[in-house]
Scaffold this motif. Structure first.
Motif, PDB file in Angstrom:
ATOM      1  N   SER A  40       0.784  -1.189  -0.109  1.00 39.71           N
ATOM      2  CA  SER A  40       0.033  -0.046   0.078  1.00 39.71           C
ATOM      3  C   SER A  40       0.881   1.408  -0.065  1.00 39.71           C
ATOM      4  CB  SER A  40      -0.990  -0.004   1.121  1.00 39.71           C
ATOM      5  OG  SER A  40      -1.467   1.284   1.413  1.00 39.71           O
ATOM      6  N   PRO A  41       0.625   2.356  -0.892  1.00 43.62           N
ATOM      7  CA  PRO A  41       1.433   3.518  -0.954  1.00 43.62           C
ATOM      8  C   PRO A  41       0.963   4.220   0.174  1.00 43.62           C
ATOM      9  CG  PRO A  41      -0.329   3.332  -2.793  1.00 43.62           C
ATOM     10  CD  PRO A  41      -0.111   1.925  -2.343  1.00 43.62           C
ATOM     11  N   ARG A  42      -0.122   3.876   0.807  1.00 42.98           N
ATOM     12  CA  ARG A  42      -0.676   4.872   1.945  1.00 42.98           C
ATOM     13  C   ARG A  42       0.421   4.688   3.179  1.00 42.98           C
ATOM     14  NH1 ARG A  42      -6.432   4.622   4.033  1.00 42.98           N
ATOM     15  NH2 ARG A  42      -5.480   6.181   5.076  1.00 42.98           N
ATOM     16  N   SER A  43       1.167   3.430   3.209  1.00 37.70           N
ATOM     17  CA  SER A  43       2.043   3.489   4.108  1.00 37.70           C
ATOM     18  C   SER A  43       3.423   3.817   3.656  1.00 37.70           C
ATOM     19  CB  SER A  43       2.121   2.039   4.883  1.00 37.70           C
ATOM     20  OG  SER A  43       2.456   1.210   3.745  1.00 37.70           O
ATOM     21  N   ASN A  44       3.603   4.656   3.002  1.00 36.34           N
ATOM     22  CA  ASN A  44       4.767   5.140   2.209  1.00 36.34           C
ATOM     23  C   ASN A  44       5.760   5.881   3.411  1.00 36.34           C
ATOM     24  OD1 ASN A  44       6.697   6.144   0.706  1.00 36.34           O
ATOM     25  ND2 ASN A  44       5.932   8.000   0.008  1.00 36.34           N
ATOM     26  N   THR A  45       7.001   5.182   3.444  1.00 31.36           N
ATOM     27  CA  THR A  45       8.019   5.801   4.583  1.00 31.36           C
ATOM     28  C   THR A  45       8.946   6.604   3.946  1.00 31.36           C
ATOM     29  OG1 THR A  45       9.048   3.699   4.646  1.00 31.36           O
ATOM     30  CG2 THR A  45       7.225   4.319   6.339  1.00 31.36           C
ATOM     31  N   THR A  46       9.043   6.812   2.644  1.00 30.44           N
ATOM     32  CA  THR A  46      10.179   7.563   1.750  1.00 30.44           C
ATOM     33  C   THR A  46      10.297   9.210   2.478  1.00 30.44           C
ATOM     34  OG1 THR A  46       9.817   6.191  -0.076  1.00 30.44           O
ATOM     35  CG2 THR A  46      10.948   8.364  -0.215  1.00 30.44           C
ATOM     36  N   GLU A  47      11.666   9.337   2.903  1.00 30.42           N
ATOM     37  CA  GLU A  47      11.606  10.743   3.338  1.00 30.42           C
ATOM     38  C   GLU A  47      11.343  11.707   2.500  1.00 30.42           C
ATOM     39  OE1 GLU A  47      15.335  13.277   5.290  1.00 30.42           O
ATOM     40  OE2 GLU A  47      15.504  11.137   5.450  1.00 30.42           O
ATOM     41  N   GLY A  48      10.420  12.598   2.836  1.00 29.10           N
ATOM     42  CA  GLY A  48      10.107  13.794   1.965  1.00 29.10           C
ATOM     43  C   GLY A  48       8.957  13.394   0.953  1.00 29.10           C
ATOM     44  N   VAL A  49       8.446  12.215   1.156  1.00 30.55           N
ATOM     45  CA  VAL A  49       7.190  11.976   0.341  1.00 30.55           C
ATOM     46  C   VAL A  49       6.194  11.577   1.171  1.00 30.55           C
ATOM     47  CG1 VAL A  49       6.316  10.481  -1.546  1.00 30.55           C
ATOM     48  CG2 VAL A  49       8.911  11.166  -1.526  1.00 30.55           C
ATOM     49  N   PRO A  50       4.997  12.428   1.201  1.00 34.13           N
ATOM     50  CA  PRO A  50       4.192  12.151   2.262  1.00 34.13           C
ATOM     51  C   PRO A  50       3.139  10.930   1.523  1.00 34.13           C
ATOM     52  CG  PRO A  50       3.526  13.999   0.761  1.00 34.13           C
ATOM     53  CD  PRO A  50       4.911  13.672   0.351  1.00 34.13           C
ATOM     54  N   PRO A  51       2.641  10.063   2.358  1.00 32.06           N
ATOM     55  CA  PRO A  51       1.960   8.862   2.120  1.00 32.06           C
ATOM     56  C   PRO A  51       0.547   9.518   1.400  1.00 32.06           C
ATOM     57  CG  PRO A  51       1.777   9.420   4.521  1.00 32.06           C
ATOM     58  CD  PRO A  51       2.794  10.357   4.096  1.00 32.06           C
ATOM     59  N   LEU A  52       0.057   8.622   0.309  1.00 35.18           N
ATOM     60  CA  LEU A  52      -1.207   8.981  -0.169  1.00 35.18           C
ATOM     61  C   LEU A  52      -2.490   8.695   0.694  1.00 35.18           C
ATOM     62  CD1 LEU A  52      -0.628   6.940  -3.629  1.00 35.18           C
ATOM     63  CD2 LEU A  52      -0.371   9.484  -3.110  1.00 35.18           C
ATOM     64  N   ASP A  53      -3.215   9.505   0.505  1.00 40.17           N
ATOM     65  CA  ASP A  53      -4.641   9.692   1.302  1.00 40.17           C
ATOM     66  C   ASP A  53      -5.632   8.823   0.187  1.00 40.17           C
ATOM     67  OD1 ASP A  53      -6.214  10.466   3.332  1.00 40.17           O
ATOM     68  OD2 ASP A  53      -6.882  12.186   2.314  1.00 40.17           O
ATOM     69  N   GLY A  54      -5.236   7.694  -0.216  1.00 41.30           N
ATOM     70  CA  GLY A  54      -6.637   7.176  -0.894  1.00 41.30           C
ATOM     71  C   GLY A  54      -6.650   5.897  -0.160  1.00 41.30           C
ATOM     72  N   HIS A  55      -7.718   5.171  -0.577  1.00 38.12           N
ATOM     73  CA  HIS A  55      -8.335   3.831   0.003  1.00 38.12           C
ATOM     74  C   HIS A  55      -8.434   3.036  -1.157  1.00 38.12           C
ATOM     75  CE1 HIS A  55      -8.868   5.821   3.929  1.00 38.12           C
ATOM     76  NE2 HIS A  55      -9.139   6.745   3.248  1.00 38.12           N
ATOM     77  N   ASP A  56      -8.287   1.547  -0.670  1.00 37.30           N
ATOM     78  CA  ASP A  56      -8.642   0.445  -1.628  1.00 37.30           C
ATOM     79  C   ASP A  56     -10.178   0.395  -1.819  1.00 37.30           C
ATOM     80  OD1 ASP A  56      -8.983  -1.820  -2.991  1.00 37.30           O
ATOM     81  OD2 ASP A  56      -7.855  -2.948  -1.855  1.00 37.30           O
ATOM     82  N   VAL A  57     -10.700   0.795  -2.939  1.00 35.65           N
ATOM     83  CA  VAL A  57     -12.136   0.917  -3.031  1.00 35.65           C
ATOM     84  C   VAL A  57     -12.702  -0.406  -3.762  1.00 35.65           C
ATOM     85  CG1 VAL A  57     -12.414   3.312  -2.678  1.00 35.65           C
ATOM     86  CG2 VAL A  57     -12.091   2.318  -4.988  1.00 35.65           C
ATOM     87  N   TYR A  58     -11.979  -1.450  -4.027  1.00 33.05           N
ATOM     88  CA  TYR A  58     -12.347  -2.383  -4.926  1.00 33.05           C
ATOM     89  C   TYR A  58     -13.724  -2.901  -4.271  1.00 33.05           C
ATOM     90  CZ  TYR A  58     -12.617  -7.013  -7.247  1.00 33.05           C
ATOM     91  OH  TYR A  58     -13.015  -8.090  -7.948  1.00 33.05           O
ATOM     92  N   GLU A  59     -13.788  -3.349  -3.109  1.00 37.96           N
ATOM     93  CA  GLU A  59     -15.172  -4.010  -2.726  1.00 37.96           C
ATOM     94  C   GLU A  59     -16.430  -2.997  -2.587  1.00 37.96           C
ATOM     95  OE1 GLU A  59     -15.581  -7.023  -1.671  1.00 37.96           O
ATOM     96  OE2 GLU A  59     -13.442  -7.410  -2.157  1.00 37.96           O
ATOM     97  N   ALA A  60     -16.015  -1.510  -2.619  1.00 35.11           N
ATOM     98  CA  ALA A  60     -17.127  -0.660  -2.606  1.00 35.11           C
ATOM     99  C   ALA A  60     -17.654  -0.871  -4.122  1.00 35.11           C
ATOM    100  CB  ALA A  60     -17.089   0.351  -2.065  1.00 35.11           C
ATOM    101  N   VAL A  61     -16.736  -1.054  -5.212  1.00 32.52           N
ATOM    102  CA  VAL A  61     -17.133  -0.983  -6.401  1.00 32.52           C
ATOM    103  C   VAL A  61     -17.800  -1.939  -7.093  1.00 32.52           C
ATOM    104  CG1 VAL A  61     -16.200  -0.469  -8.738  1.00 32.52           C
ATOM    105  CG2 VAL A  61     -15.391   1.053  -7.012  1.00 32.52           C
ATOM    106  N   VAL A  62     -17.313  -3.160  -6.643  1.00 29.98           N
ATOM    107  CA  VAL A  62     -17.935  -4.346  -7.216  1.00 29.98           C
ATOM    108  C   VAL A  62     -19.096  -4.900  -6.484  1.00 29.98           C
ATOM    109  CG1 VAL A  62     -15.727  -4.884  -8.286  1.00 29.98           C
ATOM    110  CG2 VAL A  62     -16.179  -5.723  -5.874  1.00 29.98           C
ATOM    111  N   THR A  63     -19.572  -4.342  -5.257  1.00 27.75           N
ATOM    112  CA  THR A  63     -20.625  -4.808  -4.755  1.00 27.75           C
ATOM    113  C   THR A  63     -21.684  -3.990  -4.774  1.00 27.75           C
ATOM    114  OG1 THR A  63     -19.970  -3.732  -2.645  1.00 27.75           O
ATOM    115  CG2 THR A  63     -19.639  -6.086  -2.858  1.00 27.75           C
TER     116      THR A  63
END
Length: 69
Positions: free
Chosen positions: A46-69
């Motif tokens: 998950s790019p949400r847990s990015n720990t690269t210095e100087g790069v903020p983590p993304l504020d997105g969510h995995d929406v697969y289940e929401a889209v396919v149901t």
């Protein structure tokens, strides 16, 4: 300010269950949600847990289940 307005997105390939084909999703999604979702489908950490210095983590969510149901 929320930059959201209706857009059509087509999804295909082997990731959609038969029950989801031809349906539509009325919820809100952001572009960053699609990126996180595709990463999850590809098995990429998950790019949400990015720990690269100087790069903020993304504020997105995995929406697969929401889209396919």
């Amino acid at each position: 300010m929320l930059n959201a307005f209706p857009r059509r997105v087509l999804a295909g390939g082997g990731f959609l269950p038969a029950a989801a084909k031809g349906t539509h999703y009325d919820g809100l999604l952001a572009l960053v949600d699609w990126y996180v979702t595709v990463c999850a489908l590809a098995g990429i950490p998950s790019p949400r847990s990015n720990t690269t210095e100087g790069v903020p983590p993304l504020d997105g969510h995995d929406v697969y289940e929401a889209v396919v149901t």
